[in-house]
Design a protein around this motif. Sequence first.
Motif, short mmCIF file in Angstrom:
data_model
loop_
_atom_site.label_atom_id
_atom_site.label_comp_id
_atom_site.label_asym_id
_atom_site.label_seq_id
_atom_site.Cartn_x
_atom_site.Cartn_y
_atom_site.Cartn_z
N LEU A 112 0.83 -1.20 0.00
CA LEU A 112 0.00 0.00 0.00
C LEU A 112 0.86 1.25 0.00
O LEU A 112 0.54 2.25 -0.66
CB LEU A 112 -0.94 -0.01 1.20
N GLY B 109 -5.04 -1.79 -3.09
CA GLY B 109 -5.72 -2.57 -2.07
C GLY B 109 -5.33 -4.02 -2.16
O GLY B 109 -4.24 -4.37 -2.64
N LEU C 138 -6.46 -2.31 5.45
CA LEU C 138 -7.15 -1.71 4.31
C LEU C 138 -8.10 -0.61 4.77
O LEU C 138 -8.17 0.47 4.17
CB LEU C 138 -7.94 -2.78 3.55
N ARG D 109 -8.01 1.99 1.52
CA ARG D 109 -7.82 1.24 0.28
C ARG D 109 -8.94 0.21 0.11
O ARG D 109 -9.79 0.03 0.97
CB ARG D 109 -6.45 0.57 0.26
#
Length: 593
Positions: free
Chosen positions: A191, A197, A235, A240
């Motif tokens: 990331l 992602g 995430l 993301r």
Amino acid sequence: MRFDVIIRGGRWFDGTGAPSAIRTLGIKDGKVAAVSAADLPAEGARVVDASGKWVMPGFIDIHTHYDVEALAAPGLGESVRHGVTTVVFGSCSLGTVHVEPLDAADLFSRVEAVPREHVLSILGRHRDTWGSAAEYIAALEDRPLGPNVTAFLGHSDLRAAVMGLGRSTDAKAAPTGAELRRMELLLVDALRAGMIGMSEMRNPWDKLDGDRYRSRTLPSTFGTRAERRRLYRILRSSGRVLQSIPNLNLPVSLIPALLASIGRGGTKPLKTSYLTAADVKANPFLMHIMGPLARAVNRLGGDFRWQHLPVPFQVFADGIDLVVFEEFGAGAAALHLKDEVERNALLQDEAYRRRFRREYENRWTPRVWHRDLYDAHIVDCPDASAVGRTFGQVGDERGVHPVDAFLDLVVEHGPKVRWHTTISNHRPQALNHLSSLPEVQMGFSDAGAHLRNMAFYNFPLRLLRRAHHEGFMTIERAVHRLTGELGSWYGLDAGFLREGDRADLVIVDPDHLGPELDQAQEAPVEAFGGLRRMVNRNDATVVATFVAGTRIFGAGEYAPEFGRRRTGRFLRAGEPRGTVDPRTLPGPAAIVG
């Protein structure tokens, strides 16, 4: 101002959904420098007459499997010839970021129907040039990319690299604390490097190739609850995207996946892109619940989207080699056998045939394929009497069950029996309804995979045709759905064509948005040893495709430097608007020529 390129007098769409207008665009140093109602000075510029044409941002394809092809043929010509200027790969939990070539071949080849020997060969030549996500991105940018690219980190790639392919596909093996921590660190690194992602896989129908662990399901399907929760936390906190596919054997498993998207206690929602919103022949009811489910989750604080292919989902097959057969036991048993003699012996066995017929006729099991051999049309076969008929019709003529007619032809002719069927999105009004839902995203072309089975490279043009001729949505909204809507949601600097934006664009001739867009044909893939894949050819429709201000395709021809000089780049999530890599810009001679 002196411009490099002038695009004169076209109907301009900026990608935001705002009203279109007749404008002239001036491009300088890879960016849109001017959008003008008046003419612009053309001295020293390459002038493109766009009168009567549509000028819009290049399309974004959010679901491809170009991971291997991008290394061997980085121009990705099958997409750019249809106006796609940004592609996303690393889908369905797969990737080549961390696993070694042999593991990558086992992961990719059977699931995505990409030739195993070429996966091994291509990765064998390139894989030692990176050891991390950042180095992987740099390796891609060392190739002469045609379009822009970006990628998910695949959970199967991540899990197999950390645990080993064997342990990562063993239901009795859970990751250790150190392995979980290693997965977290690799995801954070990816990331930070700019990947958008993580993709995962929950559906057990996708199987490994090779001899070591053949027919085990993908590593991501073995992910533990604690493992997913830890990766999701990363995430979620970074904003993301999670791309996922549900367990189609257990539809209720979708409920916790929907709930996982919802932010709780001040935490951010988990941006989730799920496969897939479709009008499935096998279950017409499903399409009616997809919008309301996503809408309910988003009202509760989620950020959930379905991926949607806005065209009829027609597939071709050579014999029994088609992924839909993985969804029931008898079909998977046949695909497990690589040796033709062993496979034919199985297909001729009467006990096996009884099992196949029983599972074929069972209407209560979860399915994607409609399992109707009267809706499976033979297009090529050494037995000419079968061509133009369905397997059901052949069975009627021979006085046997449709399954026996199908298996008899496969045993006799193998992959020389070529046939097709439409699995979903077959009803025009239902398709228009799905394509209009705000909870869906246009995509799921699977470009670069299932090379002998499908051709959806031109799906953006086909959506524009429906909007243009049927009027179920405005052209402006259709363009927005294919461009700016996707760029904004995925955090990419792509999908817009305003002053200051990078000049990634396509010029479309609306007079050629006709039935030719539905035709599929075959063309060789040099990167895969000349294998003939399904493609689209509607070159009168795309007048020109530009990436970073450089014309790379138009009127059926690629630019002379296409595939030899890089025009695209890796789009990193969250980077500033209008970012242009100066190494992608042509010299004055290339601009004027």
